[in-house]
Motif scaffolding. Sequence first.
Motif, PDB file in Angstrom:
ATOM      1  N   MET A 284      26.186  62.702  76.603  1.00  8.72           N
ATOM      2  CA  MET A 284      26.778  62.682  75.289  1.00  8.72           C
ATOM      3  C   MET A 284      26.893  61.272  74.735  1.00  8.72           C
ATOM      4  N   SER A 285      26.849  60.282  75.610  1.00 11.18           N
ATOM      5  CA  SER A 285      26.938  58.915  75.120  1.00 11.18           C
ATOM      6  C   SER A 285      25.533  58.366  74.926  1.00 11.18           C
ATOM      7  N   ARG A 286      25.424  57.431  74.000  1.00 11.78           N
ATOM      8  CA  ARG A 286      24.127  56.819  73.727  1.00 11.78           C
ATOM      9  C   ARG A 286      24.345  55.343  73.454  1.00 11.78           C
ATOM     10  N   ARG A 287      23.450  54.525  73.979  1.00 11.45           N
ATOM     11  CA  ARG A 287      23.519  53.078  73.774  1.00 11.45           C
ATOM     12  C   ARG A 287      22.429  52.643  72.810  1.00 11.45           C
ATOM     13  N   TYR A 288      22.767  51.608  72.039  1.00 13.85           N
ATOM     14  CA  TYR A 288      21.833  51.059  71.057  1.00 13.85           C
ATOM     15  C   TYR A 288      21.788  49.540  71.234  1.00 13.85           C
ATOM     16  N   SER A 289      20.632  48.966  70.950  1.00 14.85           N
ATOM     17  CA  SER A 289      20.508  47.508  70.993  1.00 14.85           C
ATOM     18  C   SER A 289      20.783  46.883  69.632  1.00 14.85           C
ATOM     19  N   GLU A 290      20.832  47.725  68.605  1.00 14.20           N
ATOM     20  CA  GLU A 290      21.205  47.261  67.271  1.00 14.20           C
ATOM     21  C   GLU A 290      21.773  48.446  66.498  1.00 14.20           C
TER      22      GLU A 290
ATOM     23  N   LEU B 290      31.665  38.886  64.699  1.00 14.45           N
ATOM     24  CA  LEU B 290      31.316  39.480  65.986  1.00 14.45           C
ATOM     25  C   LEU B 290      29.808  39.571  66.138  1.00 14.45           C
ATOM     26  N   ALA B 291      29.269  38.862  67.149  1.00 18.65           N
ATOM     27  CA  ALA B 291      27.870  38.988  67.547  1.00 18.65           C
ATOM     28  C   ALA B 291      27.824  40.116  68.578  1.00 18.65           C
ATOM     29  N   ILE B 292      27.160  41.195  68.231  1.00 20.53           N
ATOM     30  CA  ILE B 292      27.171  42.414  69.040  1.00 20.53           C
ATOM     31  C   ILE B 292      26.060  42.363  70.079  1.00 20.53           C
ATOM     32  N   ASP B 293      26.417  42.695  71.335  1.00 20.22           N
ATOM     33  CA  ASP B 293      25.390  42.785  72.367  1.00 20.22           C
ATOM     34  C   ASP B 293      25.169  44.219  72.836  1.00 20.22           C
ATOM     35  N   LEU B 294      26.038  45.153  72.415  1.00 18.21           N
ATOM     36  CA  LEU B 294      25.856  46.560  72.767  1.00 18.21           C
ATOM     37  C   LEU B 294      26.614  47.430  71.768  1.00 18.21           C
ATOM     38  N   GLU B 295      25.949  48.477  71.311  1.00 16.12           N
ATOM     39  CA  GLU B 295      26.594  49.525  70.528  1.00 16.12           C
ATOM     40  C   GLU B 295      26.515  50.782  71.372  1.00 16.12           C
ATOM     41  N   GLN B 296      27.618  51.526  71.416  1.00 17.65           N
ATOM     42  CA  GLN B 296      27.618  52.760  72.195  1.00 17.65           C
ATOM     43  C   GLN B 296      28.368  53.844  71.436  1.00 17.65           C
ATOM     44  N   THR B 297      27.757  55.010  71.353  1.00 20.19           N
ATOM     45  CA  THR B 297      28.447  56.169  70.808  1.00 20.19           C
ATOM     46  C   THR B 297      28.860  57.068  71.962  1.00 20.19           C
ATOM     47  N   SER B 298      29.927  57.817  71.742  1.00 22.06           N
ATOM     48  CA  SER B 298      30.331  58.861  72.675  1.00 22.06           C
ATOM     49  C   SER B 298      30.823  60.042  71.860  1.00 22.06           C
ATOM     50  N   CYS B 299      31.124  61.138  72.519  1.00 24.40           N
ATOM     51  CA  CYS B 299      31.294  62.414  71.818  1.00 24.40           C
ATOM     52  C   CYS B 299      32.467  62.454  70.840  1.00 24.40           C
ATOM     53  N   GLY B 300      33.628  62.006  71.206  1.00 24.13           N
ATOM     54  CA  GLY B 300      34.778  62.061  70.319  1.00 24.13           C
ATOM     55  C   GLY B 300      35.323  63.455  70.087  1.00 24.13           C
TER      56      GLY B 300
END
Length: 183
Positions: free
Chosen positions: A1-7, A122-132
């Motif tokens: 259910m979680s997903r990681r993004y590089s941008e 904020l310089a982002i190095d990881l974006e992550q979604t989860s179900c909520g």
Amino acid sequence: MSRRYSEIPGQLKLFIEEQKIFFVGTAAAEGRVNISPKGMDSLRVLGSRRVAWLSVTGSGNETAAHIQDNARMTVMFAALKGDPMILRLYGNAKVIHKNDSEWEGMFSLFTPLPGARQIYDLAIDLEQTSCGMAVPVFEYVSEREQLNNWATEKGEAGIQDYWRDKNQTSLDGKPTHIVEKNT
């Protein structure tokens, strides 16, 4: 259910821009972890790996002290309507004060708010979604105007006095540099 993004992809940028509240988490190398709710029209997506938010005067100034000691920051959004989702932006932030050369350019990106005191970049190095899926559905009614009204009534001199009295150190005694970098 979680997903990681590089941008930040387009659909997450839209999600961020629609949110009425977000949460900021910081911690110094030692001491308390701070999680702070933020609202108003105070966050901007500046690129696929960068966001900034305008900090206004409040009861504490933990984030400023923490970021100057340890640049780690997490910004979290939760879908309070529509499809459930949590989005976390992880990265390293820097604090920009009114006397810093970057202030004018960054501040111009925001609608001016009374009591503005810092901008966090904020310089982002990881974006992550989860179900909520456990987050309840809420209905947005309106912004609260009490903080804006309080800051307007205090005026610039009153805000600076408040910074001297209430915003110079974190709960753990770490300096925020609010007075020397903003007056």
